[in-house]
Write an enzyme that holds these catalytic residues in place. Structure first.
Site, PDB file in Angstrom:
ATOM      1  N   GLU A  59       3.440 -16.713 -32.779  1.00 25.99           N
ATOM      2  CA  GLU A  59       2.346 -17.325 -32.197  1.00 25.99           C
ATOM      3  C   GLU A  59       1.509 -16.695 -30.846  1.00 25.99           C
ATOM      4  O   GLU A  59       0.826 -16.926 -30.225  1.00 25.99           O
ATOM      5  CB  GLU A  59       3.040 -18.690 -31.537  1.00 25.99           C
ATOM      6  CG  GLU A  59       3.325 -19.426 -32.828  1.00 25.99           C
ATOM      7  CD  GLU A  59       3.859 -20.864 -32.128  1.00 25.99           C
ATOM      8  OE1 GLU A  59       4.110 -21.007 -31.372  1.00 25.99           O
ATOM      9  OE2 GLU A  59       4.314 -21.788 -33.214  1.00 25.99           O
ATOM     10  N   ARG A 105       0.155  -7.018 -27.475  1.00 25.90           N
ATOM     11  CA  ARG A 105      -0.267  -7.577 -26.435  1.00 25.90           C
ATOM     12  C   ARG A 105      -1.531  -7.342 -26.039  1.00 25.90           C
ATOM     13  O   ARG A 105      -2.285  -6.328 -26.392  1.00 25.90           O
ATOM     14  CB  ARG A 105       0.794  -7.643 -25.307  1.00 25.90           C
ATOM     15  CG  ARG A 105       2.083  -8.207 -25.712  1.00 25.90           C
ATOM     16  CD  ARG A 105       2.188  -9.706 -25.833  1.00 25.90           C
ATOM     17  NE  ARG A 105       3.482 -10.120 -26.007  1.00 25.90           N
ATOM     18  CZ  ARG A 105       4.034 -10.320 -27.293  1.00 25.90           C
ATOM     19  NH1 ARG A 105       3.258  -9.957 -28.241  1.00 25.90           N
ATOM     20  NH2 ARG A 105       5.163 -10.832 -27.207  1.00 25.90           N
TER      21      ARG A 105
END
Length: 206
Positions: A59, A105
């Site tokens: 998630e 990221r």
């Protein structure tokens, strides 16, 4: 059909990458001066500027990455400098806490940025040379749940393995990744020439 001007821009990016990669190998002694030119042309004619990476998902980077995983197209970067990677880019990097694993990221800050916490107990600090700060897109999750720089701190730029430029979640759910404006401009010709959605779909494990 890829236009001629796009091909020229792609070739310029590829030549720049070939020179940077070969020069880096020369500087660390992997090749000698007589092999340098051959290495440049070999990288230019035989190499690619992208590779695919399958991620198991989660998630943290939804909706770019599906919670069930997906295949990513990653742009290779020879020089991890502020002229090649930018704040706002989604990057593939080594997991700071598990060196054998990779994580996805978004770059939130680069060297020279002052980092200020919402917690008054934390002292402000400046990112040192070749450091960066990475965060998950899903900021609703707690730091311990997403594992980004809010948990493990600054990350060395050398841990970045490339910029994620396309995400295939399923065969019918895929598209370019929203990176910084500079990155989108640089990666446009690369996507136009090297993107093969059908091939990515074949390799998708999700």
């Amino acid at each position: 059909m890829v236009s001629l001007s796009t091909w020229f821009r792609y070739a310029a990016h590829k030549f720049e990458y070939s020179i940077s990669l070969s020069w880096k190998k020369y500087n660390v002694g992997q090749i000698n001066s007589t092999e340098l030119t051959d290495a440049i042309w070999k990288n230019f004619f035989q190499g690619k500027l992208t590779y695919t990476h399958w991620t198991k998902g989660g998630e943290a980077m939804a909706p770019i990455v599906s919670p069930t995983g997906g295949t990513l197209l990653v742009r290779k970067l020879a020089n991890l400098s502020p002229t090649q990677v930018f704040v706002g880019d989604v990057v593939l990097l080594k997991d700071p806490e598990k060196s054998d694993d990779l994580i996805i990221r978004r770059l939130a800050a680069l060297e020279g940025y002052e980092m200020v916490s919402n917690d008054e107990k934390d002292e402000p600090f400046v990112l040192e040379k070749d450091q960066c700060w990475v965060v998950a897109d899903n900021l609703a999750l707690k730091p311990k749940e997403v594992r980004d720089s809010r948990l493990f701190g600054p990350v060395p730029m050398t841990d970045i393995l490339g910029r994620v430029i396309y995400s295939l979640r399923t065969a019918v759910d895929h598209g370019p990744v929203e990176n910084s404006g500079m990155a989108l401009k640089q990666d446009g010709p690369v996507l136009a020439v090297e993107l093969d959605v059908e091939e990515m779909a074949k390799n998708n494990k999700a």
